[in-house]
Design an enzyme around this catalytic site. Structure first.
Site, PDB file in Angstrom:
ATOM      1  N   HIS A 306       0.860  -1.195   0.000  1.00 38.33           N
ATOM      2  CA  HIS A 306       0.000   0.000   0.000  1.00 38.33           C
ATOM      3  C   HIS A 306       0.889   1.235   0.000  1.00 38.33           C
ATOM      4  O   HIS A 306       1.954   1.234   0.633  1.00 38.33           O
ATOM      5  CB  HIS A 306      -0.888   0.005   1.255  1.00 38.33           C
ATOM      6  N   ASP A 363      -7.956  -5.308  -0.066  1.00 42.17           N
ATOM      7  CA  ASP A 363      -8.420  -6.173  -1.173  1.00 42.17           C
ATOM      8  C   ASP A 363      -8.041  -7.628  -1.006  1.00 42.17           C
ATOM      9  O   ASP A 363      -8.427  -8.457  -1.834  1.00 42.17           O
ATOM     10  CB  ASP A 363      -7.832  -5.636  -2.498  1.00 42.17           C
TER      11      ASP A 363
HETATM   12  C1  SDX Z   1      -6.231   0.156  -2.861  1.00 42.01           C
HETATM   13  O1  SDX Z   1      -4.400   4.582  -1.941  1.00 42.01           O
HETATM   14  C2  SDX Z   1      -5.359   3.999  -1.353  1.00 42.01           C
HETATM   15  O2  SDX Z   1      -5.773   4.369  -0.259  1.00 42.01           O
HETATM   16  C3  SDX Z   1      -5.981   2.855  -2.122  1.00 42.01           C
HETATM   17  C4  SDX Z   1      -6.985   2.012  -1.358  1.00 42.01           C
HETATM   18  C5  SDX Z   1      -8.270   2.784  -1.100  1.00 42.01           C
HETATM   19  O3  SDX Z   1      -9.001   2.353  -0.183  1.00 42.01           O
HETATM   20  O4  SDX Z   1      -8.574   3.705  -1.874  1.00 42.01           O
HETATM   21  O5  SDX Z   1      -6.429   1.586  -0.124  1.00 42.01           O
HETATM   22  C6  SDX Z   1      -7.395   0.771  -2.167  1.00 42.01           C
HETATM   23  O6  SDX Z   1      -5.980   0.498  -3.983  1.00 42.01           O
HETATM   24  C7  SDX Z   1      -5.372  -0.827  -2.121  1.00 42.01           C
HETATM   25  C8  SDX Z   1      -4.135  -1.276  -2.952  1.00 42.01           C
HETATM   26  C9  SDX Z   1      -4.593  -2.356  -3.909  1.00 42.01           C
HETATM   27  N1  SDX Z   1      -3.541  -2.720  -4.867  1.00 42.01           N
HETATM   28  C10 SDX Z   1      -2.923  -3.899  -4.816  1.00 42.01           C
HETATM   29  O7  SDX Z   1      -3.098  -4.754  -3.941  1.00 42.01           O
HETATM   30  C11 SDX Z   1      -1.991  -4.163  -5.985  1.00 42.01           C
HETATM   31  C12 SDX Z   1      -0.655  -4.719  -5.476  1.00 42.01           C
HETATM   32  N2  SDX Z   1       0.010  -3.673  -4.744  1.00 42.01           N
HETATM   33  C13 SDX Z   1       1.020  -2.878  -5.458  1.00 42.01           C
HETATM   34  O8  SDX Z   1       0.710  -2.650  -6.786  1.00 42.01           O
HETATM   35  C14 SDX Z   1       1.525  -1.682  -4.654  1.00 42.01           C
HETATM   36  O9  SDX Z   1       1.755  -2.128  -3.389  1.00 42.01           O
HETATM   37  C15 SDX Z   1       0.684  -0.421  -4.592  1.00 42.01           C
HETATM   38  C16 SDX Z   1       0.325   0.080  -5.949  1.00 42.01           C
HETATM   39  C17 SDX Z   1      -0.561  -0.661  -3.814  1.00 42.01           C
HETATM   40  C18 SDX Z   1       1.542   0.621  -3.894  1.00 42.01           C
HETATM   41  O10 SDX Z   1       2.624   0.858  -4.678  1.00 42.01           O
HETATM   42  P1  SDX Z   1       3.671   2.043  -4.309  1.00 42.01           P
HETATM   43  O11 SDX Z   1       3.315   2.744  -3.074  1.00 42.01           O
HETATM   44  O12 SDX Z   1       3.877   2.874  -5.539  1.00 42.01           O
HETATM   45  O13 SDX Z   1       4.926   1.254  -3.924  1.00 42.01           O
HETATM   46  P2  SDX Z   1       6.036   0.784  -4.946  1.00 42.01           P
HETATM   47  O14 SDX Z   1       5.388   0.268  -6.189  1.00 42.01           O
HETATM   48  O15 SDX Z   1       7.063   1.857  -5.062  1.00 42.01           O
HETATM   49  O16 SDX Z   1       6.652  -0.488  -4.164  1.00 42.01           O
HETATM   50  C19 SDX Z   1       7.693  -0.324  -3.238  1.00 42.01           C
HETATM   51  C20 SDX Z   1       8.492  -1.630  -3.355  1.00 42.01           C
HETATM   52  C21 SDX Z   1       8.905  -1.950  -4.798  1.00 42.01           C
HETATM   53  O17 SDX Z   1      10.059  -2.754  -4.709  1.00 42.01           O
HETATM   54  P3  SDX Z   1      11.529  -2.002  -4.871  1.00 42.01           P
HETATM   55  O18 SDX Z   1      11.492  -1.211  -6.164  1.00 42.01           O
HETATM   56  O19 SDX Z   1      11.671  -1.109  -3.642  1.00 42.01           O
HETATM   57  O20 SDX Z   1      12.532  -3.115  -4.897  1.00 42.01           O
HETATM   58  O21 SDX Z   1       7.642  -2.728  -2.944  1.00 42.01           O
HETATM   59  C22 SDX Z   1       7.450  -3.605  -4.031  1.00 42.01           C
HETATM   60  C23 SDX Z   1       7.797  -2.823  -5.299  1.00 42.01           C
HETATM   61  O22 SDX Z   1       8.229  -3.718  -6.331  1.00 42.01           O
HETATM   62  N3  SDX Z   1       6.036  -3.990  -4.015  1.00 42.01           N
HETATM   63  C24 SDX Z   1       5.596  -5.234  -4.228  1.00 42.01           C
HETATM   64  C25 SDX Z   1       4.194  -5.147  -4.063  1.00 42.01           C
HETATM   65  N4  SDX Z   1       3.847  -3.895  -3.761  1.00 42.01           N
HETATM   66  C26 SDX Z   1       4.984  -3.176  -3.741  1.00 42.01           C
HETATM   67  N5  SDX Z   1       6.223  -6.381  -4.551  1.00 42.01           N
HETATM   68  C27 SDX Z   1       5.449  -7.477  -4.710  1.00 42.01           C
HETATM   69  N6  SDX Z   1       4.103  -7.485  -4.551  1.00 42.01           N
HETATM   70  C28 SDX Z   1       3.438  -6.346  -4.229  1.00 42.01           C
HETATM   71  N7  SDX Z   1       2.128  -6.349  -4.079  1.00 42.01           N
END
Ligand code: SDX
Length: 427
Positions: A306, A363
């Site tokens: 998140h 989710d």
């Molecule tokens: C919702 O914003 C809100 O409030 C949204 C929400 C709401 O109620 O409105 O809470 C609802 O959208 C919840 C989130 C649902 N999405 C997912 O579950 C999809 C999977 N999650 C990721 O796509 C991700 O965690 C995000 C999009 C939710 C957040 O991404 P960020 O904050 O941009 O973080 P990032 O992509 O920069 O990740 C940081 C690191 C990265 O690795 P490094 O580059 O540091 O090596 O964490 C890793 C990412 O690759 N990472 C994951 C991951 N999420 C982040 N690796 C594997 N699996 C994951 N799910």
């Protein structure tokens, strides 16, 4: 006047002093509004360090896993309140008296029907359209039917549009489902609760009476509460941006639905269930965890991570408890729940996820509950959009009430400098 200040010194030029603004809770913010006039922009793609507005509606502490709606903790609201009372709180800022709640509930209940012509509009879609495509299109099209509440500068118009949206989203959502399975639409009923009415419109048929299971009705109401609002997330920011131009509320909410549909946002619940189905058995989990950690693989654990929560998403905890409740009530054993719990256990003990503070989010469990309730995964984000409509409306109203400037960010330009045009097209 702000007590705290920061000073910006640019290669030898006179230092620029900026105010630091303090809220009731959470991080202080540096007020950079004057920087533009000094020929400077701040650069923050994805707004990881940007406060886009001032708001009193919802507060999130990502490190502590805290979510407050008008100061009330989400777990207390999910346990002791109901969705319509939470809607009142989000829209009005205070808990309603019994009289205020009864008036609010009656107004919402009496506006659940939609213009009969909309059923013909809906039937212009293919039966196999994704329900989110239909939901997005029909919501935007509501502006074509409700001309008497489109002047956003008139507070009464804003109030009428807010009630219409809150009342009619469950009706439109259920119609999206009925249309996709070829069953006749079911009209809303005024003798049912908000959640009960939605379940009735989803599952009743002309052939026999549909009995609402009170455990499922309560679970659906709780799911709606958990999805009601969440500060300046992508779809809420989209609604605020669309609203800042003076666009009508139906167009703004349709924009929010479009943004929510993305798998990184509200589409994650549908994607998470598909991921669990693809994993299918505990023994396959290590392979998927390996892929999630592989930078060359676009696969991510859906329902994990998140932007704000670097701790457990408090909604996920309530959702997991609700999941057990619903499966016990239905006497169901879902292997996917076993897979989800084992995946959660493995990920929470894996250094990759620990270092990045990746926890289950709202989710992760919702799809298992909705599937157990007989709702297809293509409807999961539709239900999320239905629940989040009140949050989008609350922010849209707050923006209008507080006064707003059109949202118009700038950029860091890295394209060509000016050059002479000569066409390569043959004369
Ligand atoms: C919702 O914003 C809100 O409030 C949204 C929400 C709401 O109620 O409105 O809470 C609802 O959208 C919840 C989130 C649902 N999405 C997912 O579950 C999809 C999977 N999650 C990721 O796509 C991700 O965690 C995000 C999009 C939710 C957040 O991404 P960020 O904050 O941009 O973080 P990032 O992509 O920069 O990740 C940081 C690191 C990265 O690795 P490094 O580059 O540091 O090596 O964490 C890793 C990412 O690759 N990472 C994951 C991951 N999420 C982040 N690796 C594997 N699996 C994951 N799910």
């Amino acid at each position: 006047m702000a007590d705290k200040k920061v000073t910006l010194t640019l290669n030898g030029e006179a230092p620029v002093e900026l105010d630091v603004l303090q809220g009731t809770l959470g991080q202080d913010v540096v007020d950079v509004r004057s920087l533009g006039s000094k020929g400077l922009f701040t650069f923050d793609p994805g707004f990881t360090s940007t406060a886009s507005c001032e708001s009193k509606i919802t507060y999130i502490d990502g490190d502590e896993g805290i979510l407050l709606h008008r100061g009330y903790p989400i777990d207390q609201l999910a346990t002791h309140s109901n969705y319509l009372e939470v809607c009142y709180i989000l829209l009005n800022g205070e808990t309603p008296t019994s009289e205020q709640f009864e008036e609010f509930r009656t107004t919402v209940t009496r506006h659940t029907m939609i213009h009969e012509q909309i059923t013909r509009l809906l039937q212009g879609f293919r039966r196999d359209s994704h329900p989110m495509a239909v939901m997005c299109g029909v919501t935007g099209a509501l502006a074509a039917f409700y001309h008497d509440s489109l002047d956003v500068n008139i507070e009464r118009h804003r109030e009428i549009a807010a009630f219409r949206l809150l009342s009619k989203m469950p009706t439109v959502a259920a119609m999206c489902y009925k249309y996709s399975i070829g069953q006749p639409f079911v009209y809303p009923r005024n003798d049912l609760s908000y959640a009960g009415n939605f379940l009735h419109m989803m599952f009743a048929t002309p052939c026999e009476e549909y009995k609402i299971n009170p455990v499922l009705e309560r679970a659906m109401d709780r799911i709606l509460i958990l999805h009601a609002d969440h500060e300046q997330n992508a779809s809420t920011s989209t609604v605020r941006t669309a609203g800042s131009s003076g666009a009508n509320p139906f167009a703004c909410i349709a924009a929010g639905i479009a943004s929510l549909w993305g798998p990184a946002h509200g589409g994650a619940n549908e994607a998470c269930l598909r991921m669990l189905e693809e994993i299918n058995h505990k023994e396959h989990i290590p392979e998927f965890v390996k892929r999630a950690k592989d930078k060359n693989d676009s696969f991510r654990l859906m329902g994990f991570g998140h932007r704000v929560y670097k701790n457990y998403d408090p909604r996920a905890t309530v959702m997991r408890d609700t999941c057990h409740e619903v499966l016990n009530e239905l006497g169901m054993k879902d292997d996917l729940l076993e897979v989800a719990m084992e995946l959660e256990h493995i990920a929470l003990n894996d250094p990759y996820f620990i270092e990045r503070k990746l926890y289950p989010n709202v989710d992760f469990y919702s799809g298992i509950i909705l599937k157990a309730m007989g709702i297809p995964s293509s409807m999961f984000t539709v239900i999320f959009a239905m629940a989040r409509t009140v949050g989008w409306i609350a922010h849209w109203k707050e923006m209008h009430d507080e006064g707003m400037k059109i949202a118009r960010p700038r950029q860091l330009y890295t394209g060509y400098e000016q050059r002479e045009f000569t066409s390569k097209l043959s004369k």
